[in-house]
Design a protein around this motif. Sequence first.
Motif, mmCIF file in Angstrom:
data_model
loop_
_atom_site.group_PDB
_atom_site.id
_atom_site.type_symbol
_atom_site.label_atom_id
_atom_site.label_comp_id
_atom_site.label_asym_id
_atom_site.label_seq_id
_atom_site.Cartn_x
_atom_site.Cartn_y
_atom_site.Cartn_z
ATOM 1 N N PHE A 1 -0.557 7.816 -16.905
ATOM 2 C CA PHE A 1 -1.557 7.105 -17.702
ATOM 3 C C PHE A 1 -1.671 5.625 -17.347
ATOM 4 O O PHE A 1 -2.325 4.877 -18.069
ATOM 5 C CB PHE A 1 -1.236 7.259 -19.200
ATOM 6 C CG PHE A 1 -1.495 8.646 -19.707
ATOM 7 C CD1 PHE A 1 -2.787 9.067 -19.987
ATOM 8 C CD2 PHE A 1 -0.447 9.533 -19.871
ATOM 9 C CE1 PHE A 1 -3.026 10.355 -20.440
ATOM 10 C CE2 PHE A 1 -0.683 10.824 -20.322
ATOM 11 C CZ PHE A 1 -1.978 11.238 -20.608
ATOM 12 N N TRP A 2 -1.066 5.222 -16.253
ATOM 13 C CA TRP A 2 -1.176 3.831 -15.830
ATOM 14 C C TRP A 2 -2.632 3.473 -15.556
ATOM 15 O O TRP A 2 -3.344 4.180 -14.847
ATOM 16 C CB TRP A 2 -0.322 3.582 -14.594
ATOM 17 C CG TRP A 2 -0.546 2.206 -14.021
ATOM 18 C CD1 TRP A 2 -1.258 1.871 -12.902
ATOM 19 C CD2 TRP A 2 -0.070 0.981 -14.575
ATOM 20 N NE1 TRP A 2 -1.240 0.513 -12.724
ATOM 21 C CE2 TRP A 2 -0.531 -0.066 -13.732
ATOM 22 C CE3 TRP A 2 0.690 0.659 -15.693
ATOM 23 C CZ2 TRP A 2 -0.246 -1.400 -13.981
ATOM 24 C CZ3 TRP A 2 0.970 -0.672 -15.947
ATOM 25 C CH2 TRP A 2 0.512 -1.688 -15.096
ATOM 26 N N LEU A 3 -3.076 2.344 -16.115
ATOM 27 C CA LEU A 3 -4.441 1.863 -15.919
ATOM 28 C C LEU A 3 -4.400 0.685 -14.948
ATOM 29 O O LEU A 3 -3.804 -0.351 -15.247
ATOM 30 C CB LEU A 3 -5.041 1.433 -17.261
ATOM 31 C CG LEU A 3 -6.452 0.833 -17.231
ATOM 32 C CD1 LEU A 3 -7.463 1.856 -16.728
ATOM 33 C CD2 LEU A 3 -6.843 0.340 -18.624
ATOM 34 N N GLY A 4 -5.035 0.848 -13.818
ATOM 35 C CA GLY A 4 -4.962 -0.175 -12.779
ATOM 36 C C GLY A 4 -6.058 -1.219 -12.849
ATOM 37 O O GLY A 4 -6.136 -2.088 -11.978
ATOM 38 N N ALA A 5 -6.906 -1.171 -13.870
ATOM 39 C CA ALA A 5 -8.015 -2.127 -13.982
ATOM 40 C C ALA A 5 -7.547 -3.417 -14.650
ATOM 41 O O ALA A 5 -6.578 -3.431 -15.413
ATOM 42 C CB ALA A 5 -9.155 -1.514 -14.787
ATOM 43 N N GLY A 6 -8.260 -4.519 -14.331
ATOM 44 C CA GLY A 6 -8.006 -5.783 -15.006
ATOM 45 C C GLY A 6 -7.058 -6.722 -14.285
ATOM 46 O O GLY A 6 -6.769 -7.809 -14.775
ATOM 47 N N TYR A 7 -6.571 -6.323 -13.122
ATOM 48 C CA TYR A 7 -5.615 -7.136 -12.370
ATOM 49 C C TYR A 7 -6.307 -7.826 -11.195
ATOM 50 O O TYR A 7 -7.215 -7.268 -10.579
ATOM 51 C CB TYR A 7 -4.453 -6.283 -11.880
ATOM 52 C CG TYR A 7 -3.706 -5.627 -13.022
ATOM 53 C CD1 TYR A 7 -2.785 -6.348 -13.768
ATOM 54 C CD2 TYR A 7 -3.952 -4.298 -13.374
ATOM 55 C CE1 TYR A 7 -2.116 -5.761 -14.838
ATOM 56 C CE2 TYR A 7 -3.291 -3.701 -14.437
ATOM 57 C CZ TYR A 7 -2.370 -4.446 -15.165
ATOM 58 O OH TYR A 7 -1.725 -3.867 -16.228
ATOM 59 N N GLY A 8 -5.841 -9.025 -10.894
ATOM 60 C CA GLY A 8 -6.466 -9.813 -9.838
ATOM 61 C C GLY A 8 -5.995 -9.472 -8.441
ATOM 62 O O GLY A 8 -6.643 -9.833 -7.449
ATOM 63 N N SER A 9 -4.854 -8.806 -8.344
ATOM 64 C CA SER A 9 -4.300 -8.468 -7.039
ATOM 65 C C SER A 9 -3.307 -7.330 -7.199
ATOM 66 O O SER A 9 -2.859 -7.009 -8.306
ATOM 67 C CB SER A 9 -3.580 -9.680 -6.433
ATOM 68 O OG SER A 9 -2.431 -10.010 -7.210
ATOM 69 N N ALA A 10 -2.942 -6.727 -6.075
ATOM 70 C CA ALA A 10 -1.950 -5.653 -6.097
ATOM 71 C C ALA A 10 -0.607 -6.184 -6.578
ATOM 72 O O ALA A 10 0.131 -5.492 -7.287
ATOM 73 C CB ALA A 10 -1.814 -5.042 -4.708
ATOM 74 N N GLY A 11 -0.301 -7.418 -6.213
ATOM 75 C CA GLY A 11 0.961 -8.009 -6.640
ATOM 76 C C GLY A 11 1.018 -8.209 -8.142
ATOM 77 O O GLY A 11 2.052 -7.962 -8.772
ATOM 78 N N GLU A 12 -0.092 -8.664 -8.707
ATOM 79 C CA GLU A 12 -0.139 -8.853 -10.157
ATOM 80 C C GLU A 12 -0.027 -7.511 -10.871
ATOM 81 O O GLU A 12 0.656 -7.386 -11.895
ATOM 82 C CB GLU A 12 -1.438 -9.551 -10.554
ATOM 83 C CG GLU A 12 -1.521 -9.887 -12.038
ATOM 84 C CD GLU A 12 -2.762 -10.679 -12.383
ATOM 85 O OE1 GLU A 12 -2.639 -11.773 -12.963
ATOM 86 O OE2 GLU A 12 -3.881 -10.184 -12.072
#
Length: 245
Positions: free
Chosen positions: A70-81
């Motif tokens: 259920f991890w949501l990958g939206a809303g982050y500025g970069s893969a590191g964040e």
Amino acid sequence: MIPNNPKELNYSKVKTYRDCPYLFKLKYIDGKREGLIPATSLGVSIHRTLEAYHAQSNDPSELLRYYNRFWLGAGYGSAGEQMEYYLKGKRMLEVYEQKEYSRDTTVDSTEREFIFEYEGWSFRGKIDRVDRLPDGSWEVIDYKTDAAMDENFDIKDSLQLGIYSIGARRAWNMQKGKATMYFVALDKKISADFSIFDEKFILDTFILAGQSIEAGEFEPDTRHCKYCLMNNRCPYSTEKGEDKK
């Protein structure tokens, strides 16, 4: 939505209106959506994980499997964040998992919705988790994923837990129990007995907001602009920063 059912109130609508009437108009009348930022995206991931885990499993060893699902990958500025916040959530759930092995309550339901009528108004809410305690009483639980907690917070002043406790009593006939805020990131709970909340004051506070909404009173309140996820789209904002994700 308020335009379709102007007599229905819930905590999110009332809180939004009390924070800023114009923000309420943007969200619930104009249909504008707040964008995701890392903190809110992580919150959604944790809530979805715990809902599915308690509804489908209750085997603590499976918690991280649900988290990955259920991890949501939206809303982050970069893969590191994104990885930074993923690991924050993972640490929260590892602590949660260990506490699960010694939990002595029974999870009755998750994302359970209540609705009741009072003075011509409908009150609706959805509670993250409802537990049955060993003594037969109830615990309604709201998850918080914030990494900080106001040390001056007085639980009896919480409109959210107040309306949840009222909803549990009126809609589900749970007369004996407590309402809990579970700060998952801090592994800390704050609880209060249902009876501590001033039912008339809470219901009247909701109705006062509802009456102002009905009257079309949407004056902006700029005290919260700094933290508002719509501050870059609001003509009254005092904080015109970078676009929110």
